[in-house]
Design an enzyme around this catalytic site. Structure first.
Site, PDB file in Angstrom:
ATOM      1  N   ASP A 199      -2.678 -10.927   8.923  1.00 50.53           N
ATOM      2  CA  ASP A 199      -1.864  -9.750   9.242  1.00 50.53           C
ATOM      3  C   ASP A 199      -1.062  -9.982  10.516  1.00 50.53           C
ATOM      4  OD1 ASP A 199      -2.498  -8.193   7.110  1.00 50.53           O
ATOM      5  OD2 ASP A 199      -3.962  -6.946   8.147  1.00 50.53           O
ATOM      6  N   ASP A 206       0.829  -1.203   0.000  1.00 46.35           N
ATOM      7  CA  ASP A 206       0.000   0.000   0.000  1.00 46.35           C
ATOM      8  C   ASP A 206       0.872   1.266   0.000  1.00 46.35           C
ATOM      9  OD1 ASP A 206      -2.163   1.609   0.211  1.00 46.35           O
ATOM     10  OD2 ASP A 206      -2.889   0.798   2.102  1.00 46.35           O
ATOM     11  N   ASN A 215     -10.210  -4.644   2.160  1.00 45.70           N
ATOM     12  CA  ASN A 215     -10.055  -4.335   3.579  1.00 45.70           C
ATOM     13  C   ASN A 215     -11.291  -3.861   4.315  1.00 45.70           C
ATOM     14  OD1 ASN A 215      -7.363  -4.944   4.299  1.00 45.70           O
ATOM     15  ND2 ASN A 215      -6.688  -3.334   2.912  1.00 45.70           N
ATOM     16  N   ASP A 268      -5.979  -6.898  -2.424  1.00 41.59           N
ATOM     17  CA  ASP A 268      -6.464  -6.775  -1.046  1.00 41.59           C
ATOM     18  C   ASP A 268      -7.941  -6.399  -1.026  1.00 41.59           C
ATOM     19  OD1 ASP A 268      -6.351  -6.658   1.730  1.00 41.59           O
ATOM     20  OD2 ASP A 268      -4.541  -5.429   1.760  1.00 41.59           O
TER      21      ASP A 268
HETATM   22  C1  GLA Z   1      -4.193  -4.991   4.822  1.00 39.99           C
HETATM   23  C2  GLA Z   1      -3.309  -6.156   4.459  1.00 39.99           C
HETATM   24  C3  GLA Z   1      -1.876  -5.825   4.799  1.00 39.99           C
HETATM   25  C4  GLA Z   1      -1.456  -4.575   4.059  1.00 39.99           C
HETATM   26  C5  GLA Z   1      -2.402  -3.448   4.383  1.00 39.99           C
HETATM   27  C6  GLA Z   1      -2.113  -2.243   3.525  1.00 39.99           C
HETATM   28  O1  GLA Z   1      -4.270  -4.823   6.187  1.00 39.99           O
HETATM   29  O2  GLA Z   1      -3.727  -7.309   5.116  1.00 39.99           O
HETATM   30  O3  GLA Z   1      -1.038  -6.895   4.469  1.00 39.99           O
HETATM   31  O4  GLA Z   1      -1.437  -4.844   2.681  1.00 39.99           O
HETATM   32  O5  GLA Z   1      -3.764  -3.808   4.165  1.00 39.99           O
HETATM   33  O6  GLA Z   1      -2.996  -1.214   3.747  1.00 39.99           O
END
Ligand code: GLA
Length: 746
Positions: A547, A366, A479, A477
């Site tokens: 994560d 990111d 989120n 991703d």
């Molecule tokens: C999520 C992903 C992480 C990372 C962040 C970046 O949390 O799981 O690995 O890529 O986004 O914002």
């Protein structure tokens, strides 16, 4: 591979070790007979289909008081005709009725396996699978249902799906359309599922079945870290290596339901499919609806065997042949390394160091696009941030390629920030209900992927950057979970199609990208391991497991995940100590030895290591490379579980049983501990083996029966760290061939 259809209308589906039997019952519906260890093919099985009339249960044949649906085991059950359990499907008619009943019409046997249109699906050539399609009809309402069973003999897996067609002249509305039903005649099982949350994905959960309904599901338009679609039903005495277990999984990434209903006669009905809550699908005359695929599998040799069958199945019949069985690159990812603080200089230095260490792929996570200095902005603007990369991202890509590394980028294609050019240009592309402020999640909104123009736009943006950078890898991703379900482009009576249409849009973007750029390796991610499912695996052969990169917590996450998913799908990164998630300090050795049992990567600032750590990391990468195939594709065995003890252990064995690595992790240190013996699994009884660091030669049966005593303190060659807590051992076993002895392997 066999499908036998008897004169008495029994269908017997056989795999290597299992039998699956159903039949046409007297009133024309399809009854389930047996699923389990292989039994002989016969014309009929009257001893398995005995049903005795009970008082007080309705009968659907008015001339036969014994035709009581609530006593029957069905293949695909209806609603409202005397079977009071939750049905596999339900339709509503224009006149308001919701009643239907299916009868057998005909069947077809087809070689191989047809790909589903627009959905991820398993594949096979004509020699490896056979598909039985049963046509069921409800002639009174013009509904035609095709049940598809593909038999994968060598993997002991059967893949199921259902296809509905409206052959009437009026609209029909599907209210429920499950992919798989299995009625088992008893309920003496434990229900095992893998539930959790962000940072603690796929923990092992076991509860005995009880009367009534028990289930896992999702209404988040994502398979979710809360409840994974993989479930098992196991006999009480089943262990890793003994006993019967049924496994079920769903090849889908959206709202799902895996439900078991234990009825008043102790029958267990398993249903797997799209979550019926807030789902409906209008079928105009001539229209069809295809459910996603679901699979079931049976092992009479415990959980390890089930996981191994499934791993093999995914590698052969689900993951793209471009990547399945291919060694995956070792990567460095910028996220936990520098977060949003990236620049041309930082990335080039990271790339140089990575190259020297033996890392093969550099991924900018990111922060590389728009004005993304924090998580409040820029999602949807997939153009490089010129303040961070004044010479452009293509310049970085070409530098990375020039030093011999592969190059990857992070995208979150389904999302939009309010602070973005995309939102300013198309404010009505975000998902929202008219006149209601939509919920925010991680400061972001979700794009309406059920709309073609939205998917087209994101595809064009990604296509441009992929082409400019000659991208080798994409981390996709996702989120936040989806709220405020509504699409401005769907008519009122189709709004309940939205959740499924959204996922079809996600799959469509994947299809288009993969078609245009077949050699890009995709890694799926959803706040860590939040979309860890077989639908994703079809497009993205690997997934970010969590994560949470604390190796102690990873033991549970990787152990739990391994029941339903292979090591080649799990990515595991060595990160910094203290851990960014728990603050816990662990040694580099411990962190490495947990990450080895996955697709290895690094997510820490390798440019700032001291010389000892640098050397160790470099040696570790060499070590992993020499066993990479074993770690990613070897036969995986769980030995000791983190869910009930302080010592955790697992093992990989090469298919030819000439190599194996066992890891043993002690979480807390114990004073004056009870001596431990390591009993190996999966070796060849008759082969001779040498354990690295020991002089003695062992036979396979010796190691698998007597094992070896483990020293309480470290010994040379065992790669052991002796801090008070968090000790780990890696034990490397290789076939021993006396010098001078020439065998085929030499
Ligand atoms: C999520 C992903 C992480 C990372 C962040 C970046 O949390 O799981 O690995 O890529 O986004 O914002």
């Amino acid at each position: 591979m066999r499908v036998a259809v008897s004169d008495s209308q029994y269908f017997h589906l056989q795999t290597m070790t299992t039998s699956y039997i159903f039949r046409v019952i007297e009133n024309g519906s399809l009854g389930h007979v047996y699923y389990g260890k292989k039994i002989p093919i016969k014309d009929k099985y009257p001893h398995l289909t005995l049903v005795e009339e009970r008082g007080f249960e309705p009968y659907n044949d008015v001339n036969n008081t014994a035709s009581q649906p609530s006593l029957m085991l069905y293949e695909y059950s209806s609603y409202g005709r005397g079977d009071f359990r939750h049905p596999a499907y339900q339709v509503s008619l224009e006149n308001g009725s919701r009643i239907s009943e299916l009868v057998y019409d005909s069947h077809q046997l087809l070689p191989g396996k047809k790909k589903l249109d627009g959905l991820p699906s398993t594949f096979a050539n004509d020699e490896d699978a056979i598909t039985l399609v049963i046509k069921l009809i409800d002639p009174l309402i013009g509904l035609v249902v095709h049940l598809s069973y593909t038999i994968f003999e060598n993997q002991d897996v059967i893949v199921r799906s259902t296809h509905f067609t409206n052959e009437s002249s009026k609209d029909l509305k599907l209210l429920r359309a499950m992919s798989l039903q299995l009625d088992l005649p008893n309920s003496e099982y434990d229900f095992i599922h893998f539930s959790g949350a962000w940072l603690r994905e796929r923990y092992w959960n076991k509860t005995p079945l009880r009367s009534g309904i028990q289930s896992v599901d999702s209404l988040r338009i994502s398979s979710s870290p809360q409840q994974n679609p993989f479930i098992m039903l196991a006999n009480k005495e089943t262990t890793e290596d003994y006993g019967k277990v049924y496994g079920f999984n769903f090849i889908y990434s959206g709202n799902h339901l895996e439900q078991i209903e234990v009825d008043h006669f102790g029958v267990s009905r398993i249903l797997v499919g799209i979550n019926p809550l807030d789902f409906s699908w209008t079928l105009s005359p001539g229209d069809s609806f295809q459910t996603p695929e679901a699979l079931h599998c049976f092992s009479s040799e415990g959980f390890n065997k089930m996981s191994q069958l499934l791993a093999n199945f995914y590698h052969e019949h689900l993951v793209s042949p471009i990547f399945s069985k291919k060694e995956r690159p070792i990567l460095i990812n910028s996220w936990e390394t520098t977060y949003f603080d990236i620049s041309t200089t930082k990335i080039k230095t990271l790339a140089d160091t990575a190259k020297d260490l033996g890392i093969e792929l550099l991924v900018i996570d990111d922060g590389w696009y728009g004005h993304r200095d924090n998580d409040h902005t820029s999602l949807g603007d997939w153009t490089e941030d010129k303040t961070k990369f004044p010479e452009g991202i293509a310049h970085i890509a070409s530098y990375v390629h020039s030093i011999g590394l592969k190059f990857g980028l992070w995208f979150e294609p389904e999302m939009v920030s309010q602070e973005s050019d995309l939102y300013r240009s198309y404010p009505d592309w975000r998902i929202e209900v008219p006149n209601r402020q939509p919920c925010l999640g991680r400061q972001q909104f979700v794009l309406d992927f059920s709309r073609k123009e939205v998917v087209d736009n994101i595809f064009s943006q990604m296509e441009k950057i992929i082409t400019e950078t000659k991208l080798d890898y994409i981390k996709w991703d996702m989120n936040r979970h989806i709220t405020d379900l509504y699409s401005l482009t769907l008519s009122n009576n189709k709004q309940q199609e939205f959740a499924h249409r959204y996922i079809l849009g996600v799959y469509n973007l994947y299809e288009r990208l993969i078609h245009a750029f077949p050699s890009i390796l995709f890694e799926s991610c959803a706040s860590g391991g939040g979309r860890f499912d077989l639908g994703m695996m079809y497009y993205a052969p690997q997934a970010w497991t969590s994560d949470n990169t604390d190796p102690i917590e990873r033991l549970k996450i990787q152990y739990g995940t391994s029941y339903g998913y292979p090591l080649s799908m799990m990515t595991g990164h060595v990160s910094a100590s203290p851990s960014h998630q728990t603050g816990r300090k662990t040694s580099l050795t411990f962190r490495e030895q947990v990450s080895y049992f996955s697709v290895l990567g690094y997510e820490l600032d390798i440019t700032r290591l001291d010389s000892t750590a640098y050397r160790q990391l470099k040696e570790g990468i060499d070590f992993y490379k020499s066993y990479r195939n074993l770690f990613q594709y070897g036969t995986f065995y769980r030995l000791l579980s983190p869910f009930n003890q302080n010592v955790v252990s697992w093992q990989v064995v090469s298919p030819d049983k000439t190599k194996s690595v066992v890891a043993r992790y002690q979480i807390l240190s114990e004073a004056n501990p009870i001596p431990a013996t390591l009993i190996f699994k999966g070796l060849d009884n008759n082969k001779s083996y040498k354990i690295e660091g020991l002089d003695e030669i062992f036979t396979g049966d010796e190691l698998m029966n007597a094992g070896i005593c483990l020293p309480l303190s470290p010994k040379a060659g065992e790669r052991v760290i002796n801090v008070s807590d968090f000790k780990s051992w890696l034990i490397v076993v290789k076939e021993y061939q006396p010098v001078g002895l020439v065998t085929k392997n030499c």
